[in-house]
Write an enzyme that holds these catalytic residues in place. Structure first.
Site, PDB file in Angstrom:
ATOM      1  N   ASN A 174      -5.009   3.094  -2.431  1.00  0.00           N
ATOM      2  CA  ASN A 174      -6.060   3.188  -1.413  1.00  0.00           C
ATOM      3  C   ASN A 174      -6.649   1.801  -1.229  1.00  0.00           C
ATOM      4  O   ASN A 174      -7.232   1.249  -2.149  1.00  0.00           O
ATOM      5  CB  ASN A 174      -7.143   4.188  -1.829  1.00  0.00           C
TER       6      ASN A 174
ATOM      7  N   GLY B 275       0.822  -1.216   0.000  1.00  0.00           N
ATOM      8  CA  GLY B 275       0.000   0.000   0.000  1.00  0.00           C
ATOM      9  C   GLY B 275       0.847   1.252   0.000  1.00  0.00           C
ATOM     10  O   GLY B 275       0.348   2.333   0.276  1.00  0.00           O
TER      11      GLY B 275
ATOM     12  N   LYS C 162       0.150  15.324   5.851  1.00  0.00           N
ATOM     13  CA  LYS C 162       0.340  14.642   4.560  1.00  0.00           C
ATOM     14  C   LYS C 162       1.278  15.453   3.675  1.00  0.00           C
ATOM     15  O   LYS C 162       1.121  16.659   3.506  1.00  0.00           O
ATOM     16  CB  LYS C 162      -1.011  14.451   3.857  1.00  0.00           C
TER      17      LYS C 162
ATOM     18  N   HIS D 294      -7.098  16.221   3.394  1.00  0.00           N
ATOM     19  CA  HIS D 294      -6.361  15.329   4.293  1.00  0.00           C
ATOM     20  C   HIS D 294      -5.793  16.134   5.453  1.00  0.00           C
ATOM     21  O   HIS D 294      -5.729  17.365   5.402  1.00  0.00           O
ATOM     22  CB  HIS D 294      -5.193  14.639   3.563  1.00  0.00           C
ATOM     23  N   HIS D 295      -5.313  15.398   6.455  1.00  0.00           N
ATOM     24  CA  HIS D 295      -4.634  15.979   7.622  1.00  0.00           C
ATOM     25  C   HIS D 295      -3.407  16.808   7.210  1.00  0.00           C
ATOM     26  O   HIS D 295      -2.847  16.611   6.118  1.00  0.00           O
ATOM     27  CB  HIS D 295      -4.207  14.858   8.576  1.00  0.00           C
TER      28      HIS D 295
ATOM     29  N   GLY E 219      -2.585  10.196  -3.508  1.00  0.00           N
ATOM     30  CA  GLY E 219      -2.553   9.049  -4.425  1.00  0.00           C
ATOM     31  C   GLY E 219      -3.968   8.626  -4.818  1.00  0.00           C
ATOM     32  O   GLY E 219      -4.212   8.215  -5.953  1.00  0.00           O
ATOM     33  N   THR E 220      -4.899   8.757  -3.882  1.00  0.00           N
ATOM     34  CA  THR E 220      -6.289   8.374  -4.175  1.00  0.00           C
ATOM     35  C   THR E 220      -6.914   9.322  -5.183  1.00  0.00           C
ATOM     36  O   THR E 220      -7.610   8.891  -6.121  1.00  0.00           O
ATOM     37  CB  THR E 220      -7.115   8.381  -2.873  1.00  0.00           C
TER      38      THR E 220
END
Ligand code: NAP
Length: 245
Positions: free
Chosen positions: A105, A79, A140, A136-137, A146-147
């Site tokens: 993901n 992953g 990152k 995102h947080h 990537g998603t």
């Protein structure tokens, strides 16, 4: 992620952790590992006792994991996101020798979302613009996620577009017609929100996914590990794990 995976394996009836590959054995404290588990940095020793490998290290570490997986002829679930072109090519070429599930993901919801995005992009056609929003947080490092890129690639492929040319990620300019626009926000501790918006002048379709807990990625990886044992060499994604018979 490694600790989350070890926690899930510890409470499963059908899996046992053979061990943990780590440069810092003293840091492996929270996961309840069996007494027989190997904890250390000798991959060959760990793999000799393993049926399948789950890799959630970082790109530099994953190069060694892929080499060791091929040498041990073991299936691999990875992953790790943010791979360079060379690292992605190494993974693809290893898939000629061993079965690999790789996905940026590992959640079930995003595997389904990518299919829905492809269908909607194709059915609605170029008259509908496509925008991908991700939040995102603040920790990152990569952007877009990537998603978000995976969803954009699904939309581009469905419309027969070259993703590298169609991608528009630039706050300073507006996307050209036919381009896929990316909007990125970094806020608090958000584990991962994605929305794909297809719109024309008179209607708008929004397909979205929200992660409630990072455990979802660990659960997906463990599901993939169960699925891949016994599969022939090949490069698989979570869509294969979910949608294959
Ligand atoms: N596909 C998905 O669904 C998904 C979801 C979440 C995260 N991810 C990805 O999964 C990876 C891990 O995420 P995370 O949040 O768990 O990151 P993390 O907390 O930074 O953990 C990374 C681990 O990899 C180890 N590592 C890094 N480089 C190494 C090297 N060269 N050799 C050996 N070990 C090495 C680190 O060990 P040290 O402590 O020794 O540095 C650490 O234990 C990232 O690539 C992230 O993007 C993917």
């Amino acid at each position: 992620m490694g600790m989350s995976i070890a926690d899930i394996v510890a409470v499963s009836d059908d899996l046992t952790a053979a061990g943990v590959w780590t440069r810092h054995p003293d840091k492996v404290t929270s996961a309840p590992l069996p007494a027989s588990a190997y904890v250390g940095d000798d991959l060959a020793t760990l793999l000799a006792a393993s049926d399948v490998i789950i890799d959630f290290s970082l790109p530099a570490g994953t190069e060694r994991v892929v080499e060791a997986a091929v040498a041990a002829a073991l299936p691999l679930v990875s992953g790790v996101s943010g791979l360079s072109d060379d690292q992605a090519a190494q993974l693809k070429s290893a898939a000629d020798r061993i079965p690999i599930v790789y996905d940026r993901n590992m959640s079930q919801g995003v595997a389904v979302l990518a299919r829905l995005v492809a269908e909607a992009s194709k059915a609605l056609g170029p008259e509908f613009s496509i925008r991908i929003d991700e939040t995102h947080h603040v920790h990152k490092k990569d952007a877009p996620s990537g998603t978000a890129l995976k969803l954009g690639e699904a939309a581009a492929a469905a419309r027969g577009l070259d993703f590298k040319e169609a991608k528009h990620f630039d706050d300073e300019s507006s996307p050209l017609p036919g381009q896929i626009e990316f909007q990125v926000e970094r806020r608090g501790e958000v584990p991962g929100d994605h929305a794909v918006i297809l719109a024309n002048d008179s209607e708008r379709l929004t397909l979205s996914h929200s992660v409630q807990s990072r455990d979802v990625f660990a659960r997906g990886a463990v599901t993939a590990a169960r699925w891949i044992v016994g599969k022939p060499p090949g490069f698989y994604t979570m869509a294969d794990v979910l949608f294959a018979d």
